[in-house]
Write an enzyme that holds these catalytic residues in place. Structure first.
Site, PDB file in Angstrom:
ATOM      1  N   TYR A 319       9.992 123.799  48.921  1.00 57.52           N
ATOM      2  CA  TYR A 319       9.939 124.658  47.747  1.00 57.52           C
ATOM      3  C   TYR A 319       8.535 125.240  47.582  1.00 57.52           C
ATOM      4  CZ  TYR A 319      14.228 122.183  46.344  1.00 57.52           C
ATOM      5  OH  TYR A 319      15.487 121.650  46.297  1.00 57.52           O
ATOM      6  N   GLU A 395      19.672 112.683  23.422  1.00 65.55           N
ATOM      7  CA  GLU A 395      20.456 113.860  23.029  1.00 65.55           C
ATOM      8  C   GLU A 395      19.891 114.555  21.789  1.00 65.55           C
ATOM      9  OE1 GLU A 395      24.460 112.436  22.604  1.00 65.55           O
ATOM     10  OE2 GLU A 395      24.929 112.853  24.717  1.00 65.55           O
TER      11      GLU A 395
END
Length: 416
Positions: A319, A395
């Site tokens: 990458y 969350e």
């Protein structure tokens, strides 16, 4: 940037709060059903179905399992892209969550457990939430929103990864994308809801190298009758460390060379004929990267030559550096600050982990930022990092992520 239009940020916040229960449900469903790179068929179907319900023009099967959603506002303006990655990892989950993954697949004769151990389930759910917000506010926007749900950020061995294939498939064209944003959860144990980033090099470029040291096999009691590749391999391992510590100007940018595997020999009393090793190189500057690759090859080959052995070096370019365009990042910081206030951290240290979001940045201005998901009351020392079987992002960060993605898109398109 588009000519500035009036935009109601309060409506955006209301829309984000309204979609949050669905975002949580999407996240838990995705978490329970992870899929490996280029196998994200169930995930892609969920994404495409939800985008179509929201009124997006949907394209499936991009670069294999990728999905692209297009929202045309009907008014002229720029094209802004948002990205989420969809793949899971071959990790056996150990979180104890009621929606923990129980997925298993066969790879040859081996059963492999799967887990969303890098937060890609969060990424997909938050981008779907932002998609709903932007669709609801379409009347206030100008230009086009392009949502990119890509496969295989984690990649597969010896093959092009998801973002690279998406770019080659033309995802940044038709219509041509002017700028692109993405987020990633975790990486460092930042508190829930923190947004952090830096201009220029955020995440390292990565390259993988393989070295085969060839000697001449002989009896272990008579090493002078052969050429010992084990000793040469050991010299090479140490020599590679000197590239970073003694030959690289680390005031320009950080760098890392790690040898991760080394294999050779069958018996204790035999000098083998060859040794194989492999490793990774991380860099943050293109010139430094080129210099280090040349030094790596020269070091291995010359150390082997000095012992009458040979070293064959091969490089698998990985990458590029994940690069946050300075102008784009500066312009969009007010959007992030409106969402997270003082919990926006700028100029954070670069991370030696890598991201294939970098391939989009080779073509257009991009900005990637991190979303803190370390649960309240959890000491950083107890943080289970990405790729851990205990990785359990909070969350409570989902709403911040939805608001951040939607706000960046809305502000870019309207010029706010």
């Amino acid at each position: 940037m588009a000519q500035q239009r009036l935009f109601d940020h309060a409506m955006l916040d209301v829309a984000a709060a309204r979609v949050l229960p669905e975002v949580i449900n999407w996240r838990r469903d995705l978490h329970a059903h992870p899929e490996l790179a280029f196998q994200e068929h169930r995930t892609a179907n969920l994404v495409a179905t939800e985008l179509a319900r929201m009124g997006y023009e949907v394209r499936r099967g991009v670069a294999g399992t990728g999905v692209v959603g297009l929202l045309n506002t009907g008014r002229p303006g720029p094209v802004l892209a948002l990205r989420a990655d969809m793949d899971g990892l071959p990790v056996a989950e150990d979180t104890g969550l009621p929606f923990a993954s129980k997925q298993r697949i066969k790879q040859g004769n081996t059963e492999v457990a799967l887990m969303h151990a890098c937060g890609h389930d969060m990424h997909v759910a938050m981008l779907l939430g932002a998609a709903r917000v932007l669709a609801d506010l379409r009347g206030q926007l100008s230009g086009t929103v392009k949502l990119i749900f890509q496969p295989a950020e984690e990649g597969v061995a010896n093959a092009a990864n998801g973002a690279e294939r998406m770019v080659k498939a033309g995802v940044l064209d038709h219509p041509k994308v002017d700028a692109m944003f993405g987020l990633h959860v975790g990486i460092t144990p930042q508190p829930t809801g923190t947004l952090s980033l830096r201009t220029r090099g955020l995440m390292a470029g990565s390259d993988t190298f393989d070295i085969v040291v060839k000697g001449r096999q002989t009896h272990g009691a008579l090493p002078w009758n052969g050429v010992d590749p084990v000793v040469v391999a050991a010299q090479i391992v140490l020599g590679l460390q000197a590239i970073v510590s003694r030959q690289t100007n680390l005031t320009v940018a950080p760098a890392v060379i790690t040898v991760g595997t080394i294999h050779g020999g069958q018996r204790a009393n035999i000098v083998p004929g060859e040794v194989k090793m492999s490793g990774t190189m991380r860099s943050f500057d293109p010139a430094v990267r080129d210099q280090m690759l040349a030094q790596l090859k020269r070091t291995a080959e010359n150390l082997a030559f000095a012992s009458n052995a040979t070293a064959e070096v091969s490089i698998d370019a990985g990458y590029p550096v994940t690069w946050n365009d300075p102008d784009l990042t500066t312009k969009m910081l007010p959007s992030l600050r409106r969402v997270a206030g003082n919990a926006v951290l700028t100029d954070i240290p670069p991370t030696t982990t890598s991201e294939d979001f970098s391939f989009y940045g080779q073509r257009i201005p991009t900005m990637l930022f991190f979303l803190g998901v370390n649960p309240p009351g959890t000491p950083p020392a107890d943080w289970a990092p990405n790729h851990s079987p205990r990785f359990n992002p909070d969350e409570g960060a989902l709403l911040t992520g939805v608001r951040a993605l939607a706000s960046l898109a809305a502000d870019y398109l309207t010029g706010n």
